[in-house]
Design a protein around this motif. Structure first.
Motif, mmCIF file in Angstrom:
data_model
loop_
_atom_site.group_PDB
_atom_site.id
_atom_site.type_symbol
_atom_site.label_atom_id
_atom_site.label_comp_id
_atom_site.label_asym_id
_atom_site.label_seq_id
_atom_site.Cartn_x
_atom_site.Cartn_y
_atom_site.Cartn_z
ATOM 1 N N LEU A 45 0.862 -1.191 0.000
ATOM 2 C CA LEU A 45 0.000 0.000 0.000
ATOM 3 C C LEU A 45 0.890 1.230 0.000
ATOM 4 O O LEU A 45 1.809 1.339 0.826
ATOM 5 C CB LEU A 45 -0.876 0.029 1.257
ATOM 6 C CG LEU A 45 -1.944 -1.056 1.396
ATOM 7 C CD1 LEU A 45 -2.629 -0.925 2.751
ATOM 8 C CD2 LEU A 45 -2.983 -0.952 0.286
ATOM 9 N N ASP B 94 -1.160 7.585 -3.462
ATOM 10 C CA ASP B 94 -1.341 7.641 -4.919
ATOM 11 C C ASP B 94 -0.601 8.803 -5.580
ATOM 12 O O ASP B 94 -0.794 9.088 -6.758
ATOM 13 C CB ASP B 94 -2.828 7.677 -5.294
ATOM 14 C CG ASP B 94 -3.480 9.000 -4.954
ATOM 15 O OD1 ASP B 94 -2.830 9.864 -4.334
ATOM 16 O OD2 ASP B 94 -4.656 9.183 -5.317
ATOM 17 N N ARG C 297 -1.517 -1.254 -4.307
ATOM 18 C CA ARG C 297 -2.754 -0.480 -4.254
ATOM 19 C C ARG C 297 -2.387 0.934 -3.800
ATOM 20 O O ARG C 297 -1.680 1.109 -2.799
ATOM 21 C CB ARG C 297 -3.765 -1.079 -3.260
ATOM 22 C CG ARG C 297 -4.256 -2.466 -3.625
ATOM 23 C CD ARG C 297 -5.084 -2.515 -4.911
ATOM 24 N NE ARG C 297 -5.481 -3.881 -5.257
ATOM 25 C CZ ARG C 297 -4.727 -4.737 -5.959
ATOM 26 N NH1 ARG C 297 -3.533 -4.371 -6.419
ATOM 27 N NH2 ARG C 297 -5.154 -5.957 -6.218
ATOM 28 N N ALA D 115 -8.868 -1.607 -0.175
ATOM 29 C CA ALA D 115 -7.582 -1.922 -0.824
ATOM 30 C C ALA D 115 -7.002 -3.213 -0.243
ATOM 31 O O ALA D 115 -6.487 -4.066 -0.975
ATOM 32 C CB ALA D 115 -6.608 -0.757 -0.627
ATOM 33 N N SER E 202 -8.923 -6.153 -1.538
ATOM 34 C CA SER E 202 -8.576 -6.417 -2.934
ATOM 35 C C SER E 202 -7.227 -7.149 -3.040
ATOM 36 O O SER E 202 -7.066 -8.067 -3.841
ATOM 37 C CB SER E 202 -8.577 -5.084 -3.691
ATOM 38 O OG SER E 202 -7.723 -5.113 -4.773
ATOM 39 N N LEU E 203 -6.259 -6.751 -2.208
ATOM 40 C CA LEU E 203 -4.956 -7.439 -2.220
ATOM 41 C C LEU E 203 -5.110 -8.892 -1.772
ATOM 42 O O LEU E 203 -4.461 -9.801 -2.308
ATOM 43 C CB LEU E 203 -3.960 -6.722 -1.306
ATOM 44 C CG LEU E 203 -3.336 -5.432 -1.847
ATOM 45 C CD1 LEU E 203 -2.497 -4.739 -0.770
ATOM 46 C CD2 LEU E 203 -2.469 -5.712 -3.082
#
Ligand code: PMP
Length: 440
Positions: A141, A144, A172, A201, A204-205
């Motif tokens: 993580l 962004d 992510r 996130a 999703s991982l």
């Protein structure tokens, strides 16, 4: 100007063009340079720099010369060690251990072991590798809009700088919440939303089989443009990551060594202890040295499983440089001074912002501060074009600063830690003049 001095000046200018052409012909045209007309700096002292034409500049930007350009104590320490012995680390040498002890003494809790490296990139790369092995997961993580270094693994998680590599399938990217200008209610809602994004996130991982290996962050969110976080965000992310079996890396390449003015390490602004603290830039005042500070458990586990050797890292000369930096910081009480001066600068920046139609918000803490430059005249739109003009104008005024952020519109002011009030006054006065020209 006499014709003789004109000729001398044009000769120096010609030499500058030649140097640029030679640089292009060797390092290539893509190796980044600041400014429309690149600046050739030939010497420095404290917070001052001199260019090839003999003009002086106030350094309001560089954090590598942490204890000042050409600091004599660091130069002497390097020189004396170099004249005594410099070798790789497979022999015993007291200087290296002395430095390791001094650096670790700046940490609390379980952070009592280290690996020395040659750069910030190498430190982050190593921390990622240790974390992968320890957790058995690969997921990462990051923010962004961030930068953590130039290796292949780090390019795959770079979100704040141009890289050809696509974001890794195991990465992510989180939108880090920025509450500047928000009410308490808005900030609380943003915190809740942002932590829900972290949950998503992580899920999703896990679904994609990567699992969570680490959360890697820069405590000041420098590349992002010095964000103002809601209280509890970092602690919330760390708790979620740890619950998923992951670890936390605090990248202190920009935030460390007293930069915040409140603590030696940026993570100490938050209520958490990371598993890794990575560092570089200011560590050797320009001599290349970095480190990963971690726990005995993580270091020993990695050491048992891998023969990790690094030829140059932590050699006696690098260690002497690092030690001289720490000693100078302590002797001159630089962290406390950065805290005091930071408060003064922040107050003045707020009053400058109030008097300008082109400043959205004041950012940063300690000796790392920024201003959001906006279009103005009722528009809060980020103004990257104006920001660029301002930075070039400041250069003409003999003041070196830069910019960061998603919109490239946050002035980045992060001077050497030996910056004093008299320097701040000069920089801020020139900044005020430069900004005033936009309102005319
Ligand atoms: N992390 C951060 C936060 C950085 O700003 C940088 C360099 N800009 C790095 C890591 C990489 O450090 P280095 O250039 O020493 O490899």
């Amino acid at each position: 100007m006499t014709s003789e001095t004109t000729t001398a000046a044009s000769r120096v200018q010609q030499a500058g063009h030649d140097l640029l052409a030679r640089r292009h012909a060797t390092l290539g045209p893509h190796s980044p340079l600041f400014y429309e007309k690149p600046l050739e700096l030939v010497s420095g002292s404290g917070v001052w720099l001199t260019d090839a034409q003999g003009r002086t500049y106030l350094d309001g930007y560089n954090n590598v010369p942490h204890v000042g350009h050409a600091n004599p104590a660091v130069a002497d320490a390097i020189n004396s060690q170099l004249r005594t012995i410099n070798l790789h680390t497979r022999y015993l040498n007291s200087r290296v251990v002395e430095y390791a002890e001094a650096l670790l003494a700046t940490f609390d809790g379980d952070l009592d072991r280290l690996f020395l490296t040659n750069s910030g990139s190498e430190a982050n790369e190593l921390a990622l590798r240790i974390a992968r092995q320890h957790t058995g997961h690969t997921g990462v993580l990051v923010s962004d809009f961030s930068y953590h270094g130039n290796t292949t693994s780090l390019a795959e998680l770079t979100t704040g700088l141009k890289v050809r590599e696509p974001l890794g399938a195991h990465v992510r990217a989180l939108r880090i919440p920025d509450i500047s200008g928000m009410t308490g209610v808005e900030a609380a809602a943003l915190l809740e939303q942002s932590l829900a994004d972290v949950d998503a996130a992580i899920a999703s991982l896990q679904e994609s089989g990567h699992g969570v290996s680490v959360f890697l962050f820069d405590p000041l969110f420098s590349t992002e443009g010095l964000l103002q976080l809601p209280t509890g965000y970092i602690e919330g992310v760390a708790a979620r990551v740890r619950a998923a079996g992951g670890l936390v890396i605090s990248d202190e390449v920009q935030s460390g060594f007293g930069r915040t003015g409140a603590s030696m390490w940026g993570y100490q602004m938050f209520g958490l202890e990371p598993d890794f603290v990575t560092m570089g830039k200011p560590m050797g005042n320009g001599h290349p040295i970095g480190a990963v500070v971690t726990t005995a458990e993580l270091l020993n586990e990695f050491g048992r499983r891998n023969m990790y050797f690094n030829t140059f890292a932590g050699n006696p000369v690098s260690s002497a440089a690092g030690l001289a930096v720490l000693q100078f910081m302590e002797q001159e009480d630089l962290m406390a001074k950065a805290g005091e001066l930071g408060k003064y600068i922040s107050e003045r920046l707020h009053s400058i912002a109030a008097g300008s139609g082109h400043v959205g918000s004041v950012r940063g803490r300690g000796l790392f501060f920024g201003l959001d430059i906006i279009e103005g005249s009722g528009s809060q739109e980020p103004a990257p074009g104006l920001t660029k003009v301002l930075i070039e104008d400041m250069r003409e005024r003999g003041m070196l600063i830069s910019r960061v952020g998603r919109h490239d519109n946050v002035l980045k002011m992060r001077p050497p830690l030996v910056f004093a009030r008299e320097h701040a006054d000069i920089l801020l006065e020139q900044l005020e003049f430069a900004l005033a020209s936009f309102d005319r």
